[in-house]
Design a protein around this motif. Structure first.
Motif, PDB file in Angstrom:
ATOM      1  N   CYS A   1       0.832  -1.212   0.000  1.00  0.00           N
ATOM      2  CA  CYS A   1       0.000   0.000   0.000  1.00  0.00           C
ATOM      3  C   CYS A   1       0.866   1.261   0.000  1.00  0.00           C
ATOM      4  O   CYS A   1       0.556   2.241  -0.699  1.00  0.00           O
ATOM      5  CB  CYS A   1      -0.929   0.009   1.210  1.00  0.00           C
ATOM      6  N   LEU A   2       1.959   1.232   0.756  1.00  0.00           N
ATOM      7  CA  LEU A   2       2.857   2.385   0.806  1.00  0.00           C
ATOM      8  C   LEU A   2       3.436   2.676  -0.576  1.00  0.00           C
ATOM      9  O   LEU A   2       3.415   3.820  -1.043  1.00  0.00           O
ATOM     10  CB  LEU A   2       3.979   2.119   1.812  1.00  0.00           C
ATOM     11  N   ARG A   3       3.944   1.646  -1.232  1.00  0.00           N
ATOM     12  CA  ARG A   3       4.552   1.838  -2.558  1.00  0.00           C
ATOM     13  C   ARG A   3       3.501   2.242  -3.588  1.00  0.00           C
ATOM     14  O   ARG A   3       3.747   3.092  -4.453  1.00  0.00           O
ATOM     15  CB  ARG A   3       5.251   0.547  -2.998  1.00  0.00           C
ATOM     16  N   TRP A   4       2.334   1.644  -3.485  1.00  0.00           N
ATOM     17  CA  TRP A   4       1.256   1.938  -4.428  1.00  0.00           C
ATOM     18  C   TRP A   4       0.804   3.391  -4.287  1.00  0.00           C
ATOM     19  O   TRP A   4       0.611   4.093  -5.283  1.00  0.00           O
ATOM     20  CB  TRP A   4       0.097   0.972  -4.186  1.00  0.00           C
ATOM     21  N   LEU A   5       0.654   3.855  -3.047  1.00  0.00           N
ATOM     22  CA  LEU A   5       0.231   5.232  -2.817  1.00  0.00           C
ATOM     23  C   LEU A   5       1.291   6.229  -3.297  1.00  0.00           C
ATOM     24  O   LEU A   5       0.968   7.270  -3.892  1.00  0.00           O
ATOM     25  CB  LEU A   5      -0.073   5.452  -1.338  1.00  0.00           C
ATOM     26  N   LEU A   6       2.555   5.931  -3.042  1.00  0.00           N
ATOM     27  CA  LEU A   6       3.631   6.809  -3.507  1.00  0.00           C
ATOM     28  C   LEU A   6       3.680   6.858  -5.032  1.00  0.00           C
ATOM     29  O   LEU A   6       3.880   7.924  -5.630  1.00  0.00           O
ATOM     30  CB  LEU A   6       4.976   6.338  -2.949  1.00  0.00           C
TER      31      LEU A   6
ATOM     32  N   THR B   1       2.350   9.757 -10.313  1.00  0.00           N
ATOM     33  CA  THR B   1       1.786   9.704 -11.669  1.00  0.00           C
ATOM     34  C   THR B   1       0.632  10.684 -11.786  1.00  0.00           C
ATOM     35  O   THR B   1      -0.528  10.331 -11.618  1.00  0.00           O
ATOM     36  CB  THR B   1       1.306   8.277 -12.003  1.00  0.00           C
ATOM     37  N   LYS B   2       0.987  11.913 -12.078  1.00  0.00           N
ATOM     38  CA  LYS B   2      -0.015  12.968 -12.233  1.00  0.00           C
ATOM     39  C   LYS B   2      -0.326  13.172 -13.713  1.00  0.00           C
ATOM     40  O   LYS B   2       0.552  13.074 -14.563  1.00  0.00           O
ATOM     41  CB  LYS B   2       0.498  14.277 -11.629  1.00  0.00           C
TER      42      LYS B   2
ATOM     43  N   THR C   1       8.591   0.414  -8.248  1.00  0.00           N
ATOM     44  CA  THR C   1       9.999   0.641  -7.943  1.00  0.00           C
ATOM     45  C   THR C   1      10.443   2.029  -8.359  1.00  0.00           C
ATOM     46  O   THR C   1      10.901   2.832  -7.542  1.00  0.00           O
ATOM     47  CB  THR C   1      10.886  -0.409  -8.634  1.00  0.00           C
ATOM     48  N   TYR C   2      10.278   2.355  -9.638  1.00  0.00           N
ATOM     49  CA  TYR C   2      10.764   3.631 -10.159  1.00  0.00           C
ATOM     50  C   TYR C   2       9.989   4.822  -9.597  1.00  0.00           C
ATOM     51  O   TYR C   2      10.588   5.824  -9.187  1.00  0.00           O
ATOM     52  CB  TYR C   2      10.676   3.642 -11.688  1.00  0.00           C
ATOM     53  N   PHE C   3       8.665   4.737  -9.584  1.00  0.00           N
ATOM     54  CA  PHE C   3       7.864   5.889  -9.171  1.00  0.00           C
ATOM     55  C   PHE C   3       7.959   6.194  -7.669  1.00  0.00           C
ATOM     56  O   PHE C   3       8.112   7.367  -7.290  1.00  0.00           O
ATOM     57  CB  PHE C   3       6.410   5.705  -9.597  1.00  0.00           C
ATOM     58  N   PRO C   4       7.847   5.201  -6.773  1.00  0.00           N
ATOM     59  CA  PRO C   4       7.986   5.526  -5.349  1.00  0.00           C
ATOM     60  C   PRO C   4       9.345   6.129  -5.008  1.00  0.00           C
ATOM     61  O   PRO C   4       9.428   7.074  -4.214  1.00  0.00           O
ATOM     62  CB  PRO C   4       7.779   4.169  -4.662  1.00  0.00           C
ATOM     63  N   MET C   5      10.413   5.593  -5.601  1.00  0.00           N
ATOM     64  CA  MET C   5      11.743   6.142  -5.334  1.00  0.00           C
ATOM     65  C   MET C   5      11.844   7.577  -5.835  1.00  0.00           C
ATOM     66  O   MET C   5      12.474   8.433  -5.200  1.00  0.00           O
ATOM     67  CB  MET C   5      12.808   5.264  -5.976  1.00  0.00           C
ATOM     68  N   ALA C   6      11.219   7.862  -6.964  1.00  0.00           N
ATOM     69  CA  ALA C   6      11.230   9.224  -7.494  1.00  0.00           C
ATOM     70  C   ALA C   6      10.389  10.151  -6.626  1.00  0.00           C
ATOM     71  O   ALA C   6      10.750  11.322  -6.419  1.00  0.00           O
ATOM     72  CB  ALA C   6      10.709   9.232  -8.928  1.00  0.00           C
TER      73      ALA C   6
END
Length: 379
Positions: free
Chosen positions: A16-21, A26-27, A184-189
């Motif tokens: 859930c944390l990674r999904w929310l981040l 992704t705007k 992986t890519y989006f939460p880290m960004a």
């Protein structure tokens, strides 16, 4: 029993944390249009993939004025035949330059060697490095219009996606890529901890790479994407994680090839972890990567009810990710991807173990390389 419930809660929490981040990152964008004449695509090409011609055409068919440079070994007769056949189409021939290169010297990264040969020949303001099994999304490429306005030095990296695969082993590879890519890519960004790029697809200003002689400086490094990112970071170059998709299709026909490919990727991941350790990396990538394996192992010891519960969690995660991907990539994946992603979660612990207990040697094209310090070490 309590350990199982604790791991289950942790599994749900970190997903859930990674999904929310990722969702926060992704705007929606109202993109302008880029001028294709300002871009040159560099594609190191090597025969062997049955989709080579299809993928090379896939990028040409989406563009009308963008330039391409195809970098082919003089000894690769098949690749030369494939590329020459494509250029029978006059519109393509006007925009594509085939560069024939000598075989790569020992201890030099094959891909970087090819890129280094032509970097100073590029005349357009921007260039794109694109693997020969990758197809970009031309409409989404207009996101570059935002980054063209950036005044500081930058490199833009795309988001890998694996769509349209056939065959069990290729679909399992796709499941691994797709179940990890967005999370992986989006939460880290989003937490401003992205320190690497997707080496299959990235874009930057030509002048920057020519001025810093990037490919010249990293030619002895094994992981070219990590090496590019690390070198640029040392030179205060901003790494921008874009939302531009790139369809990367690895054709894998045999179980042995699947295992060797996964081992290569896992060994490369270990180099990244050693190079850029951080709190964000630990909690957003390392811990979530090991939780499914631990959960599966504990459930096997506890009994079939717990195994069913674990598979249920894996399935729920796969369903939610499929929904997210369909929304983000604007497509419609088959329901079967859910099953392949569950299989991927089951196989990964065993692939981790296999990678740990076997020598750190990978098969890269037709050569064996020992993965130790990140350099090219042929066996």
């Amino acid at each position: 029993m309590y350990l199982f419930y604790g791991l289950s809660i942790s599994f749900v929490f970190f997903f859930c944390l990674r999904w929310l981040l990722a969702k926060r990152y992704t705007k929606p964008r109202n993109d302008g249009a880029i001028d294709e004449r300002e871009y040159t695509v560099l594609q190191p090409i090597l025969s062997g993939d049955p989709r080579l011609a299809e993928d090379l055409r896939g990028n040409l068919e989406q563009t009308t004025e963008m330039l391409f440079m195809w970098l082919v070994d003089k000894s690769d007769v098949v690749a030369q035949e494939v590329t020459q056949n494509i250029l029978q189409e006059p519109d393509y021939a006007k925009r594509v330059t085939i560069v024939l290169l000598e075989d790569v010297p020992q201890e030099v990264n094959p891909k970087v060697y090819k890129l280094k040969q032509v970097m100073n020949e590029i005349t357009t303001p921007y260039f794109m490095v694109l693997d020969d099994d990758s197809v970009f999304n031309r409409v989404r490429l207009n996101e570059m219009s935002h980054y063209e306005k950036v005044t500081e030095d930058f490199i833009v990296t795309g988001i890998p996606y694996n769509f349209g695969q056939t065959g069990l082993w290729s679909k399992l590879v796709a499941a691994f890529v797709n179940s990890n890519s967005l999370l992986t890519y989006f939460p880290m960004a989003e937490v401003k901890a992205n320190q690497t790029i997707n080496g299959m697809f990235y874009i930057s200003r030509t002048e920057l790479f020519q001025r810093l002689a990037v490919f010249e400086k990293i030619q002895y490094e094994l992981c070219d994407d990590l090496a590019v990112a690390a070198f640029l970071a040392k030179n205060n170059v901003r790494i921008i994680q874009s939302q531009i998709p790139c369809n990367v299709r690895n054709t894998v026909l045999q179980p042995k090839k699947y295992v060797l490919l996964m081992k290569r990727w896992l060994l490369f991941a270990s180099i990244y972890i050693k190079t850029f350790p951080s709190v964000a990396l630990f909690f957003l990538i390392i811990v979530p990567s090991f939780l499914p394996g631990l959960l599966l192992l504990i459930s096997i010891f506890l009994g079939w009810q717990y195994i069913v519960g674990t598979l249920g969690l894996f399935s729920l995660k796969a369903i939610l990710l499929r929904t997210y991907r369909n929304q983000f990539f604007e497509g419609k994946e088959s329901l079967s991807v859910i099953g392949y992603e569950v299989l991927n979660d089951i196989f990964l612990p065993f692939l981790f173990i296999y990678t740990l207990v076997t020598p750190p040697i990978i098969q890269w094209r037709n050569k064996k390389i020992k993965v130790t310090d990140g350099k090219i070490r042929y066996v």
